[in-house]
Motif scaffolding. Sequence first.
Motif, PDB file in Angstrom:
ATOM      1  N   ASP A 137       0.899  -1.338  -0.051  1.00  0.00           N
ATOM      2  CA  ASP A 137      -0.046  -0.203   0.002  1.00  0.00           C
ATOM      3  C   ASP A 137       0.735   1.302   0.103  1.00  0.00           C
ATOM      4  OD1 ASP A 137      -2.344  -1.194   0.091  1.00  0.00           O
ATOM      5  OD2 ASP A 137      -2.405  -1.661   2.124  1.00  0.00           O
ATOM      6  N   ARG A 138       1.897   1.116   0.692  1.00  0.00           N
ATOM      7  CA  ARG A 138       2.667   2.232   0.842  1.00  0.00           C
ATOM      8  C   ARG A 138       4.317   1.825   0.677  1.00  0.00           C
ATOM      9  NH1 ARG A 138       1.717   5.315   6.193  1.00  0.00           N
ATOM     10  NH2 ARG A 138      -0.189   4.718   6.084  1.00  0.00           N
ATOM     11  N   PRO A 139       5.141   2.217  -0.284  1.00  0.00           N
ATOM     12  CA  PRO A 139       6.545   1.786   0.042  1.00  0.00           C
ATOM     13  C   PRO A 139       7.353   2.024   0.948  1.00  0.00           C
ATOM     14  CG  PRO A 139       6.311   3.488  -1.729  1.00  0.00           C
ATOM     15  CD  PRO A 139       4.853   3.400  -0.892  1.00  0.00           C
ATOM     16  N   VAL A 140       8.373   1.079   1.323  1.00  0.00           N
ATOM     17  CA  VAL A 140       9.364   1.234   2.477  1.00  0.00           C
ATOM     18  C   VAL A 140      10.335   1.882   1.760  1.00  0.00           C
ATOM     19  CG1 VAL A 140      10.739   0.167   3.993  1.00  0.00           C
ATOM     20  CG2 VAL A 140       8.545  -0.576   3.723  1.00  0.00           C
ATOM     21  N   LYS A 141      10.917   3.247   2.400  1.00  0.00           N
ATOM     22  CA  LYS A 141      11.904   3.680   1.999  1.00  0.00           C
ATOM     23  C   LYS A 141      13.118   3.411   2.628  1.00  0.00           C
ATOM     24  CE  LYS A 141       9.556   6.548  -0.863  1.00  0.00           C
ATOM     25  NZ  LYS A 141       9.625   6.880  -2.146  1.00  0.00           N
ATOM     26  N   VAL A 142      14.234   2.851   1.895  1.00  0.00           N
ATOM     27  CA  VAL A 142      15.510   2.498   2.558  1.00  0.00           C
ATOM     28  C   VAL A 142      16.699   2.932   2.088  1.00  0.00           C
ATOM     29  CG1 VAL A 142      16.747   0.055   2.961  1.00  0.00           C
ATOM     30  CG2 VAL A 142      14.202   0.029   2.635  1.00  0.00           C
ATOM     31  N   ARG A 143      17.627   3.081   2.981  1.00  0.00           N
ATOM     32  CA  ARG A 143      18.999   3.883   2.763  1.00  0.00           C
ATOM     33  C   ARG A 143      20.097   2.646   3.218  1.00  0.00           C
ATOM     34  NH1 ARG A 143      18.912   9.247   4.030  1.00  0.00           N
ATOM     35  NH2 ARG A 143      18.676   9.691   2.102  1.00  0.00           N
ATOM     36  N   LEU A 144      20.671   1.974   2.503  1.00  0.00           N
ATOM     37  CA  LEU A 144      21.596   0.882   3.024  1.00  0.00           C
ATOM     38  C   LEU A 144      22.898   1.240   3.895  1.00  0.00           C
ATOM     39  CD1 LEU A 144      20.901  -1.859   0.662  1.00  0.00           C
ATOM     40  CD2 LEU A 144      19.770  -1.486   2.876  1.00  0.00           C
ATOM     41  N   ALA A 145      23.355   2.655   3.323  1.00  0.00           N
ATOM     42  CA  ALA A 145      24.347   3.376   3.923  1.00  0.00           C
ATOM     43  C   ALA A 145      24.348   4.731   3.989  1.00  0.00           C
ATOM     44  CB  ALA A 145      25.797   2.824   3.080  1.00  0.00           C
ATOM     45  N   GLU A 146      24.900   5.518   4.804  1.00  0.00           N
ATOM     46  CA  GLU A 146      25.254   6.901   4.921  1.00  0.00           C
ATOM     47  C   GLU A 146      25.431   7.452   3.379  1.00  0.00           C
ATOM     48  OE1 GLU A 146      27.129  10.263   7.534  1.00  0.00           O
ATOM     49  OE2 GLU A 146      27.468   8.324   8.349  1.00  0.00           O
ATOM     50  N   GLY A 147      24.633   8.335   3.252  1.00  0.00           N
ATOM     51  CA  GLY A 147      24.941   9.139   1.978  1.00  0.00           C
ATOM     52  C   GLY A 147      24.454   8.256   0.611  1.00  0.00           C
ATOM     53  N   ALA A 148      24.151   7.134   1.062  1.00  0.00           N
ATOM     54  CA  ALA A 148      23.653   6.330  -0.297  1.00  0.00           C
ATOM     55  C   ALA A 148      22.019   6.693  -0.805  1.00  0.00           C
ATOM     56  CB  ALA A 148      23.492   4.791   0.210  1.00  0.00           C
ATOM     57  N   LYS A 149      22.023   6.257  -1.943  1.00  0.00           N
ATOM     58  CA  LYS A 149      20.729   6.453  -2.563  1.00  0.00           C
ATOM     59  C   LYS A 149      19.764   6.055  -1.733  1.00  0.00           C
ATOM     60  CE  LYS A 149      18.558   5.617  -6.916  1.00  0.00           C
ATOM     61  NZ  LYS A 149      18.449   5.042  -8.461  1.00  0.00           N
ATOM     62  N   VAL A 150      18.599   6.585  -1.896  1.00  0.00           N
ATOM     63  CA  VAL A 150      17.247   6.075  -1.016  1.00  0.00           C
ATOM     64  C   VAL A 150      16.351   4.966  -2.107  1.00  0.00           C
ATOM     65  CG1 VAL A 150      14.974   6.779  -0.022  1.00  0.00           C
ATOM     66  CG2 VAL A 150      17.010   8.087   0.328  1.00  0.00           C
ATOM     67  N   LEU A 151      16.379   3.934  -1.596  1.00  0.00           N
ATOM     68  CA  LEU A 151      15.597   2.920  -2.487  1.00  0.00           C
ATOM     69  C   LEU A 151      14.179   3.032  -1.883  1.00  0.00           C
ATOM     70  CD1 LEU A 151      18.168  -0.121  -1.985  1.00  0.00           C
ATOM     71  CD2 LEU A 151      18.119   1.603  -3.864  1.00  0.00           C
ATOM     72  N   SER A 152      13.044   2.749  -3.037  1.00  0.00           N
ATOM     73  CA  SER A 152      11.787   2.668  -2.589  1.00  0.00           C
ATOM     74  C   SER A 152      11.478   1.073  -3.131  1.00  0.00           C
ATOM     75  CB  SER A 152      11.052   3.694  -3.532  1.00  0.00           C
ATOM     76  OG  SER A 152       9.618   3.452  -3.261  1.00  0.00           O
ATOM     77  N   VAL A 153      11.308   0.598  -1.793  1.00  0.00           N
ATOM     78  CA  VAL A 153      10.684  -0.768  -1.972  1.00  0.00           C
ATOM     79  C   VAL A 153       9.473  -0.820  -1.801  1.00  0.00           C
ATOM     80  CG1 VAL A 153      10.813  -3.086  -0.789  1.00  0.00           C
ATOM     81  CG2 VAL A 153      13.014  -1.627  -0.713  1.00  0.00           C
ATOM     82  N   SER A 154       8.682  -1.135  -3.046  1.00  0.00           N
ATOM     83  CA  SER A 154       7.301  -1.188  -3.019  1.00  0.00           C
ATOM     84  C   SER A 154       6.578  -2.426  -3.176  1.00  0.00           C
ATOM     85  CB  SER A 154       6.975  -0.005  -4.164  1.00  0.00           C
ATOM     86  OG  SER A 154       7.399  -0.656  -5.504  1.00  0.00           O
ATOM     87  N   SER A 155       7.382  -3.588  -3.248  1.00  0.00           N
ATOM     88  CA  SER A 155       6.593  -4.972  -3.249  1.00  0.00           C
ATOM     89  C   SER A 155       7.202  -6.031  -2.644  1.00  0.00           C
ATOM     90  CB  SER A 155       6.672  -5.231  -4.798  1.00  0.00           C
ATOM     91  OG  SER A 155       8.017  -5.290  -5.420  1.00  0.00           O
TER      92      SER A 155
END
Length: 96
Positions: A7-25
């Motif tokens: 319903d809502r993606p989980v926004k994830v950053r795996l390391a400081e300064g890394a790109k924000v990933l949008s996990v939506s499924s």
Amino acid sequence: MDDKRFDRPVKVRLAEGAKVLSVSSAYQASGLLASTDWPAKRTALHRVAFEAAEKVLEGSAPRSTVAPVLKRPLAKLGYWLTPISKPGNGCISRAV
């Protein structure tokens, strides 16, 4: 392919300064958890999250079970939810 979208993606950053990933499924969650980019050892919490994503993809669990269990191994690593741009949207980012 039905990748069991959240319903809502989980926004994830795996390391400081890394790109924000949008996990939506569930498909993306499973891929992230199986990825060599995972920032730590695979713990029991990691296994539970991975297995939940796989069960959703198989159709034996509701998709609503994945996002909460995906957040647990990230929180254990020192990641937590912080707002990104809109209320209700979150980003898991490492403590600085």
